[in-house]
Write a protein that holds these residues in place. Structure first.
Motif, PDB file in Angstrom:
ATOM      1  N   ARG A 152      51.082  17.291  28.792  1.00  0.00           N
ATOM      2  CA  ARG A 152      52.175  16.748  29.623  1.00  0.00           C
ATOM      3  C   ARG A 152      51.903  17.022  31.097  1.00  0.00           C
ATOM      4  N   PHE A 153      51.452  18.228  31.383  1.00  0.00           N
ATOM      5  CA  PHE A 153      51.104  18.568  32.761  1.00  0.00           C
ATOM      6  C   PHE A 153      50.041  17.617  33.297  1.00  0.00           C
ATOM      7  N   ASP A 154      49.015  17.365  32.502  1.00  0.00           N
ATOM      8  CA  ASP A 154      47.933  16.484  32.936  1.00  0.00           C
ATOM      9  C   ASP A 154      48.443  15.065  33.170  1.00  0.00           C
ATOM     10  N   ALA A 155      49.308  14.593  32.277  1.00  0.00           N
ATOM     11  CA  ALA A 155      49.811  13.222  32.390  1.00  0.00           C
ATOM     12  C   ALA A 155      50.790  13.060  33.545  1.00  0.00           C
ATOM     13  N   GLU A 156      51.555  14.112  33.868  1.00  0.00           N
ATOM     14  CA  GLU A 156      52.613  13.996  34.864  1.00  0.00           C
ATOM     15  C   GLU A 156      52.248  14.589  36.217  1.00  0.00           C
ATOM     16  N   TRP A 157      51.060  15.211  36.318  1.00  0.00           N
ATOM     17  CA  TRP A 157      50.668  15.821  37.588  1.00  0.00           C
ATOM     18  C   TRP A 157      50.611  14.786  38.706  1.00  0.00           C
ATOM     19  N   PHE A 158      50.103  13.608  38.398  1.00  0.00           N
ATOM     20  CA  PHE A 158      50.026  12.548  39.401  1.00  0.00           C
ATOM     21  C   PHE A 158      51.384  11.865  39.485  1.00  0.00           C
ATOM     22  N   GLY A 159      52.325  12.545  40.139  1.00  0.00           N
ATOM     23  CA  GLY A 159      53.679  12.038  40.221  1.00  0.00           C
ATOM     24  C   GLY A 159      54.520  12.917  41.117  1.00  0.00           C
ATOM     25  N   PRO A 160      55.834  12.751  41.065  1.00  0.00           N
ATOM     26  CA  PRO A 160      56.718  13.425  42.026  1.00  0.00           C
ATOM     27  C   PRO A 160      57.026  14.887  41.702  1.00  0.00           C
ATOM     28  N   ASP A 161      56.598  15.394  40.529  1.00  0.00           N
ATOM     29  CA  ASP A 161      57.014  16.732  40.101  1.00  0.00           C
ATOM     30  C   ASP A 161      55.898  17.760  40.208  1.00  0.00           C
ATOM     31  N   GLN A 162      54.964  17.553  41.116  1.00  0.00           N
ATOM     32  CA  GLN A 162      53.816  18.451  41.191  1.00  0.00           C
ATOM     33  C   GLN A 162      54.204  19.877  41.538  1.00  0.00           C
ATOM     34  N   VAL A 163      55.126  20.067  42.451  1.00  0.00           N
ATOM     35  CA  VAL A 163      55.494  21.422  42.861  1.00  0.00           C
ATOM     36  C   VAL A 163      56.103  22.188  41.691  1.00  0.00           C
ATOM     37  N   SER A 164      57.019  21.559  40.971  1.00  0.00           N
ATOM     38  CA  SER A 164      57.646  22.243  39.835  1.00  0.00           C
ATOM     39  C   SER A 164      56.633  22.468  38.714  1.00  0.00           C
ATOM     40  N   TRP A 165      55.728  21.513  38.500  1.00  0.00           N
ATOM     41  CA  TRP A 165      54.705  21.694  37.467  1.00  0.00           C
ATOM     42  C   TRP A 165      53.771  22.848  37.826  1.00  0.00           C
ATOM     43  N   ALA A 166      53.405  22.949  39.095  1.00  0.00           N
ATOM     44  CA  ALA A 166      52.521  24.044  39.507  1.00  0.00           C
ATOM     45  C   ALA A 166      53.185  25.388  39.235  1.00  0.00           C
ATOM     46  N   GLY A 167      54.468  25.509  39.592  1.00  0.00           N
ATOM     47  CA  GLY A 167      55.175  26.760  39.342  1.00  0.00           C
ATOM     48  C   GLY A 167      55.317  27.058  37.872  1.00  0.00           C
ATOM     49  N   ARG A 168      55.583  26.036  37.077  1.00  0.00           N
ATOM     50  CA  ARG A 168      55.764  26.282  35.643  1.00  0.00           C
ATOM     51  C   ARG A 168      54.465  26.726  34.985  1.00  0.00           C
TER      52      ARG A 168
ATOM     53  N   VAL B 175      67.026  43.175  22.410  1.00  0.00           N
ATOM     54  CA  VAL B 175      65.661  43.019  21.896  1.00  0.00           C
ATOM     55  C   VAL B 175      64.920  41.992  22.741  1.00  0.00           C
ATOM     56  N   VAL B 176      65.586  40.899  23.050  1.00  0.00           N
ATOM     57  CA  VAL B 176      65.030  39.847  23.908  1.00  0.00           C
ATOM     58  C   VAL B 176      65.723  39.932  25.260  1.00  0.00           C
ATOM     59  N   LEU B 177      64.937  39.842  26.322  1.00  0.00           N
ATOM     60  CA  LEU B 177      65.486  39.865  27.672  1.00  0.00           C
ATOM     61  C   LEU B 177      65.527  38.453  28.234  1.00  0.00           C
ATOM     62  N   ARG B 178      66.543  38.184  29.005  1.00  0.00           N
ATOM     63  CA  ARG B 178      66.678  36.890  29.681  1.00  0.00           C
ATOM     64  C   ARG B 178      66.398  37.082  31.149  1.00  0.00           C
ATOM     65  N   ASP B 179      65.475  36.301  31.693  1.00  0.00           N
ATOM     66  CA  ASP B 179      65.125  36.383  33.106  1.00  0.00           C
ATOM     67  C   ASP B 179      65.896  35.332  33.895  1.00  0.00           C
ATOM     68  N   ASP B 180      66.201  35.660  35.129  1.00  0.00           N
ATOM     69  CA  ASP B 180      66.823  34.691  36.028  1.00  0.00           C
ATOM     70  C   ASP B 180      65.729  33.979  36.799  1.00  0.00           C
ATOM     71  N   ALA B 181      65.560  32.710  36.533  1.00  0.00           N
ATOM     72  CA  ALA B 181      64.527  31.918  37.195  1.00  0.00           C
ATOM     73  C   ALA B 181      64.951  30.460  37.143  1.00  0.00           C
ATOM     74  N   PRO B 182      64.449  29.646  38.086  1.00  0.00           N
ATOM     75  CA  PRO B 182      64.784  28.217  38.060  1.00  0.00           C
ATOM     76  C   PRO B 182      64.175  27.539  36.849  1.00  0.00           C
ATOM     77  N   GLY B 183      64.758  26.408  36.470  1.00  0.00           N
ATOM     78  CA  GLY B 183      64.228  25.653  35.340  1.00  0.00           C
ATOM     79  C   GLY B 183      64.807  26.145  34.032  1.00  0.00           C
ATOM     80  N   PRO B 184      64.152  25.797  32.915  1.00  0.00           N
ATOM     81  CA  PRO B 184      64.630  26.251  31.603  1.00  0.00           C
ATOM     82  C   PRO B 184      64.726  27.771  31.575  1.00  0.00           C
ATOM     83  N   VAL B 185      65.800  28.292  30.955  1.00  0.00           N
ATOM     84  CA  VAL B 185      66.028  29.735  30.920  1.00  0.00           C
ATOM     85  C   VAL B 185      64.845  30.427  30.242  1.00  0.00           C
ATOM     86  N   PRO B 186      64.162  31.331  30.948  1.00  0.00           N
ATOM     87  CA  PRO B 186      63.042  32.027  30.325  1.00  0.00           C
ATOM     88  C   PRO B 186      63.494  33.316  29.648  1.00  0.00           C
ATOM     89  N   TYR B 187      62.947  33.569  28.476  1.00  0.00           N
ATOM     90  CA  TYR B 187      63.193  34.792  27.735  1.00  0.00           C
ATOM     91  C   TYR B 187      61.869  35.534  27.588  1.00  0.00           C
TER      92      TYR B 187
END
Length: 794
Positions: free
Chosen positions: A386-402, A336-348
């Protein structure tokens, strides 16, 4: 059409050529086929024949009949037929007509940054291409799809469109092809049942969950009964086969028979939904109580979701966090629910048909639907904050993808805020919290879409409105929309002063100063506004990035006032601020500003070094407008060092990529420099023909290729002067080979495509080059493209 004309005019201005477009880097975009394709051979041949004569074919049928599977399979078979590929646009998560164009732009790899409707950019891109566009799941946005297709088909002669929908689109020239269920054996079938596609499909899918399963004389009657009861619907058959994890085929047939009889009597779904409804109702009833509840609640996610999101949105007193996890595992196990293979938290995710069924159950049986929708909105508001607060920091690439991956859910949350009384202020906050996504991740046009709607829906003079106006100001400034920037920043500044919040006022002052700089207005006023902003933002924790942005923009006004040393000190402060926080995005812009200062001081090598570093950072994050600005800088540096052909290539690449993103090149260059790249000087030094060849070569580069070329990771191509006269006596096969060379194929790939030996392919390539008087494959590419665009003035 207006956008195409504007692009053509700009092309003549920059390169003396109009109307050409860069060739696509890929052969399309299709979802992978994860399972074998069974049956449908006759349908494939019939639809293929229909596409050979009609430009629009729509596959219609009940949900679960296999329309998408058939379209994707056909797309894979036709990839070689269409020089510019086959592209799949999935509309299941698109909630309104106005967003269809953005979905198409995203699939084509384009980013719209102008205030023109997305369809204008789609038409401009497809006008001279030959490709197949598969538009999937149109039924819920039927009118919008019809309008889009009616705009595309007349303007794009090489375009073919294959749609899937539960009903026809009603567009002139549409050929409707009904997709019927798979053939099933009759009640008296004996000995030949296994040759029927429905039975073959069940058998193959059953093996995946019950290794060793096979249709034999003992179980064949039960398999036939299951397929008949499910009317040969592929999706229903696949879900039924998945039940063999826990049931025997005899038990499955028995439960299915009883369950259908009960459901047929209990539910009054629309006739064209009834059989699919029955299929999912049966699957729904096989779930535990917790699984059923979670299935219904998960239907509020139009896109993928992670476990944390599912727990926050769907949990409650009756469904604890552990219970959500256990029920989710059960739904994954039941397919019923599919699990995708992707980096980061497991997406369903839920298949759209599965989601529709769950949503209907939530709507009709759960009075708490509004609560679940509100929780969904609150989760994505929190994620945006959270994105707005953490964008100015080291995780911009991962935040953009998420955030790109979460966009369907964000859209649903914004739409709910607009459609639910009293929720507009929260929607304003959500859209404003995404300010760096809109401006930093290539989503200018969509950000403006949501901000415009929300600001129009709630005009009260609140802090939420100021923040939304601030976000919109940044969007329209980046778009170089002069009128909108002046109007928006003026209202923003006026309202911030009325409210008396020092931080809001400082932010509004920054945006007002940036707008004046872009407009080429009173630079003294711009400088004063930016100084006021810098003072108000000093030491701010929540607006630390805006403070860095202010320092960089203030550096530009300082440079305009004749103080390059002071400008560089401000840039250095901004860069230090960014590096301390691990920021990449604005660090790139501050490096860009340093390059402008260096160029102003007559240090082209230093300017080029700044631009190279800026380009790498912009590209890593996916900031198209920043990448284009860095390409402009590198073009200036190349021209200053006397490498005019390299400069012409970079100008061509910058022009085409910026045009595709809806960026105004002239306004952008005024904002950063107050001067123009000496295009006429470069042209006169190169000569018209060599300049045009290099410029056109640059226009054919996609963003990735342009960045690689600008960074020096790929060598410069050999410049090609002019084109051969018309009437070159190539054979039909040689012209076919020329087209394949133009697509970037090697001799080996050409041989595979044409089913000939590699030696024969090499002979064809050598013969056509000799006839054309050419010595390189790049020359063949240029000649072929010019042949396709014979109407382009040179």
């Amino acid at each position: 059409m207006a956008d195409r004309q504007r692009g053509s005019r700009a092309g003549r201005k920059a390169g003396g050529v109009a109307g050409s477009r860069r060739e696509p880097r890929t052969r399309g975009r299709l979802p992978a086929e994860l399972t074998s394709f069974i049956g449908r051979g006759a349908e494939l041949r019939a639809v293929r024949a229909a596409l050979a004569t009609a430009r629009l074919v729509t596959l219609t049928g009940v949900g679960g009949a296999g329309k998408t599977r058939l379209a994707v399979r056909l797309g894979h078979e036709l990839r070689r037929v269409y020089p510019d590929g086959v592209w799949h646009v999935e509309l299941g998560s698109v909630a309104e007509d106005d967003l269809i164009g953005y979905a198409v732009l995203e699939v084509l790899g384009l980013r719209s940054g102008s205030d023109l409707p997305p369809v204008s950019h789609v038409v401009d891109y497809l006008a001279d291409r030959t490709l197949l566009l598969i538009v999937d799941n149109c039924e819920h946005v039927l009118a919008g799809c019809a309008r889009l297709l009616m705009a595309l088909l007349p303007a794009c002669p090489g375009l073919r469109i294959l749609c899937t929908s539960r009903q026809p689109l009603g567009v002139l020239g549409e050929v409707v092809f009904p997709v019927l269920p798979l053939a099933v054996p009759g009640s008296t079938a004996k000995g030949t049942a296994r040759s029927y596609p429905a039975v073959a499909l069940f058998a193959e899918r059953a093996v995946a969950v019950a290794p060793g399963f096979g249709v034999d004389t003992g179980n064949e009657p039960y398999v036939v009964e299951i397929c008949r009861r499910l009317d040969g619907l592929p999706l229903a058959i696949e879900l039924a086969a998945a039940r063999l994890r826990t049931l025997t085929v005899e038990q499955l047939a028995a439960r299915l028979t009883d369950r259908f009889a009960v459901l047929e009597a209990r539910h009054a779904a629309q006739a064209h939904h009834r059989r699919l409804w029955d299929t999912f109702a049966w699957s729904f009833e096989l779930c535990s109580v917790a699984e059923r509840e979670l299935w219904a609640r998960l239907s509020v996610f139009p896109g993928s979701f992670c476990l944390d999101a599912a727990t926050a949105v769907c949990g409650g007193d009756d469904l604890s966090g552990d219970a959500v996890l256990e029920a989710l595992v059960g739904l994954v196990d039941k397919s019923v629910v599919l699990r995708d293979d992707a980096p980061g938290p497991v997406p369903y995710r839920l298949l759209e048909s599965v989601r529709e069924y769950g949503y209907a159950r939530l709507d009709t049986t759960d009075p708490g639907m509004g609560l679940v929708r509100r929780r969904h909105r609150d989760w994505y508001r929190g994620l945006a904050e959270r994105f707005d607060a953490e964008w100015f920091g080291p995780d911009q690439v991962s935040w953009a993808g998420r955030m790109r991956a979460e966009l369907p859910n964000v859209r649903a949350a914004l739409e709910w805020c607009l459609s639910t009384p009293g929720e507009t202020p929260t929607g304003l906050g959500l859209a404003a919290a995404l300010r760096y996504y809109w401006t930093g991740c290539g989503a200018l046009s969509e950000g403006r879409h949501w901000l415009d709607r929300l600001l129009a829906a709630d005009s009260r003079p609140t802090a939420a409105r100021v923040r939304a106006l601030s976000a919109r100001s940044r969007v329209v400034i980046t778009q170089a929309d002069h009128a909108a920037a002046a109007e928006c920043t003026a209202e923003n500044l006026r309202l911030a002063r009325t409210l008396g919040d020092p931080l809001l006022l400082a932010t509004a002052s920054y945006e007002a100063g940036a707008a004046v700089l872009m407009l080429g207005g009173d630079l003294a006023r711009a400088h004063a506004l930016l100084e006021e902003a810098a003072a108000g933002l000093a030491g701010s924790a929540t607006e630390a990035l805006t403070a860095a942005m202010t320092l960089t923009t203030l550096a530009l006004t300082t440079l305009h006032h004749g103080d390059p040393a002071g400008a560089q000190r401000l840039c250095t402060r901004a860069q230090q601020h960014c590096r301390e926080r691990g920021d990449r995005w604005w660090l790139a812009y501050s490096l860009h500003a340093s390059g402008v200062v260096a160029a102003h001081q007559g240090a082209p090598e230093e300017a080029e070094a700044y631009a190279r570093e800026a380009l790498s950072l912009h590209h890593e994050i996916g900031d198209v407008s920043g990448s284009v600005a860095a390409l402009d800088d590198l073009a200036d540096a190349a021209a200053s060092s006397g490498d005019d052909e390299r400069a012409a290539r970079l100008i061509g690449g910058s022009f085409e990529i910026g045009l595709s993103a809806g960026l105004d090149a002239d306004a952008r260059r005024r904002y950063w420099r107050g001067r123009e790249t000496p295009i006429e000087t470069i042209r006169s030094r190169c000569g018209q023909e060599r300049f045009t060849a290099a410029f056109e070569d640059g226009r054919r580069m996609g963003l990735d290729e342009a960045v690689a070329f600008a960074s020096g990771t790929v060598p410069a191509r050999e410049p090609v002067v002019g084109s051969e006269p018309a009437g070159v006596p190539l054979t039909r096969r040689e012209r076919e080979v020329a087209d394949l060379v133009a697509q970037g194929m090697s001799n080996r790939e050409i041989a595979g495509r044409l089913v000939i030996s590699q030696r024969t392919a090499e002979s064809h390539v050598a013969n056509l080059m000799r006839k054309l008087g050419m010595t390189s494959r790049t020359q063949v590419v240029i000649w072929t493209l010019n042949e396709r665009r014979a109407d382009v003035p040179r």
